[in-house]
Every structure is written in C-alpha cells, then in structure tokens.
Design an enzyme around this catalytic site. Structure first.
Site, short mmCIF file in Angstrom:
data_model
loop_
_atom_site.label_atom_id
_atom_site.label_comp_id
_atom_site.label_asym_id
_atom_site.label_seq_id
_atom_site.Cartn_x
_atom_site.Cartn_y
_atom_site.Cartn_z
N CYS A 180 -10.74 -3.35 -9.18
CA CYS A 180 -9.41 -3.07 -8.64
C CYS A 180 -9.41 -2.30 -7.32
CB CYS A 180 -8.55 -2.34 -9.67
SG CYS A 180 -9.19 -0.75 -10.22
N CYS A 207 -5.76 2.66 -8.22
CA CYS A 207 -7.18 2.64 -8.57
C CYS A 207 -7.76 4.00 -8.19
CB CYS A 207 -7.91 1.52 -7.82
SG CYS A 207 -9.69 1.54 -8.15
N ASP A 249 0.87 -1.16 0.00
CA ASP A 249 0.00 0.00 0.00
C ASP A 249 0.92 1.23 0.00
OD1 ASP A 249 -2.45 1.46 0.20
OD2 ASP A 249 -2.03 1.75 2.33
N ARG A 250 0.42 2.37 -0.41
CA ARG A 250 1.26 3.57 -0.47
C ARG A 250 1.21 4.35 0.84
NH1 ARG A 250 -0.12 8.71 -4.14
NH2 ARG A 250 -1.00 9.35 -2.17
N ASP A 251 0.08 4.98 1.12
CA ASP A 251 -0.04 5.86 2.28
C ASP A 251 -0.06 5.03 3.57
OD1 ASP A 251 -0.29 8.06 0.49
OD2 ASP A 251 -2.39 7.52 0.20
N GLY A 301 -8.70 9.92 13.70
CA GLY A 301 -8.48 8.49 13.67
C GLY A 301 -8.57 7.84 12.32
N GLN A 354 -6.77 5.48 -4.74
CA GLN A 354 -6.69 6.94 -4.72
C GLN A 354 -8.01 7.53 -5.22
OE1 GLN A 354 -4.13 8.80 -3.43
NE2 GLN A 354 -3.26 6.85 -2.77
N LYS A 357 -9.36 -1.88 -3.74
CA LYS A 357 -9.15 -2.79 -2.62
C LYS A 357 -10.29 -2.64 -1.63
CE LYS A 357 -5.16 -0.91 -1.85
NZ LYS A 357 -3.90 -0.53 -1.20
#
Length: 186
Positions: A109, A99, A17-19, A30, A67, A111
């Site tokens: 696509c 995505c 995953d990116r972020d 949160g 995204q 997730k």
C-alpha cells in the site's frame, strides 16, 4: 470500519493525496513534510469547495496518504488520527486511507504501489479505470497509474524527479475538480 455503500453498481472516485493537496505541506530544503501537530494543519484555499463540488457531481472522495513518520517515530499515531478526525468532520470526504509503512517490498500500500487505492475501490465498489488520483509527488502519480486511474499532478517544484508522467498537471485541487467535473478527463 468503512460503511458499505448502498447499491451494487460501480462508482467513480477521486483519490487524493493529503499533504499538499488537502492541507499545506511543510517544505524544508525543497522537500515536503506533513504538519507536526493538529494546530499546524492549514487546509489549502479552495479545497472545501472543490470537495463539495466533486461530491455534488457524484464522485466519492477518498484520501490515500503515506504516513511513514508514525513507524519511524517522528510522528505520533494520535496526531495523525486527530488530523484525520478533523478532516472527516469539516470536509466532504468519504474515507481516509493511510499507509504507515516505511517503503519496502513487503508493503503493497505504500505509494507508488496501488494498495491504498485498490483496497478502497474494493470496499467502496469503485471502477478504478473511471476514477482519478490527485497528488503532488511522483509516488501519487505512480499509484494512480498502477491502479488504472487518470492522474493529476500539482507541481510545487519539489527537489525530486517526476518518475511517472501524469495525465494532467494542474495548479491545485480546484483546477483538477474543474477538469474532472467537466468531463475533459474522460
């Protein structure tokens, strides 16, 4: 366009995953959010080294990121492209898959659906059952499981339920890389 990998034998990959895995997420109430600008991107400590170690051990490293803010108008495509260009130039990454859809039944696509992983696996000739997914959200774990990967979850204590149970819970990408490289996740 993704370059066709040489050879015909199946490869192993670490999907990321990116972020929250590669760069810091912006957490509000949160809940994690992506950085708003390229200047806001902070690569997490140990990420550069972990990616280099995974590459040296023979793994493909592929970001798989949702995204949806581009589609909803909260983020510009040009900003996401600039962030990805910077990551490609400075980190040991083979590919970045994103995505831009908003979750719905018509998108394979987004997730936790596995489309980002399965499409990358097809393009890069990856054996998914011998590969890994590292993420910080339940959606990442779900996508990894749906694709047949071993899953790693970085628990930041977000205010959301972990719908899928990961194979491993780790403190970050460095710990996941240690486990993967050592063979303890096989």
């Amino acid at each position: 366009m993704v370059a066709e990998p040489a050879g015909s034998e199946l490869k192993r990959a670490v999907f990321l995953d990116r972020d929250g895995i590669i760069n810091e997420s912006v957490v509000r109430n949160g809940k994690p959010y992506p950085p708003a600008t390229l200047e806001d991107v902070v690569i997490l400590p140990g990420v550069k080294d972990a990616l280099e170690r995974l590459k040296a051990a023979g793994y493909l490293t592929i970001i798989a990121t949702n995204q949806p803010d581009v589609t909803t108008g909260k983020q510009l495509q040009s900003v996401v492209d600039a962030i990805h260009d910077m990551m490609r130039e400075t980190l040991a990454l083979d590919d970045i898959r994103a995505c831009f859809c908003v979750e719905g039944p018509d998108c394979p696509c987004y997730k936790p659906k596995p489309g980002l992983l399965t499409e990358a696996a097809k393009d890069w000739k990856v054996e998914l059952k011998q590969s890994f997914m590292v993420g910080d959200r339940w959606r990442d774990v779900g996508a990894g499981q749906a694709a047949g990967c071993t899953t790693f979850f970085v628990d930041y204590g977000y205010h959301e339920d972990l719908t899928f149970i990961p194979d491993f819970t780790v403190s970050g990408l460095s710990e996941a890389a240690d486990i993967i490289i050592s063979g303890r996740a096989d």
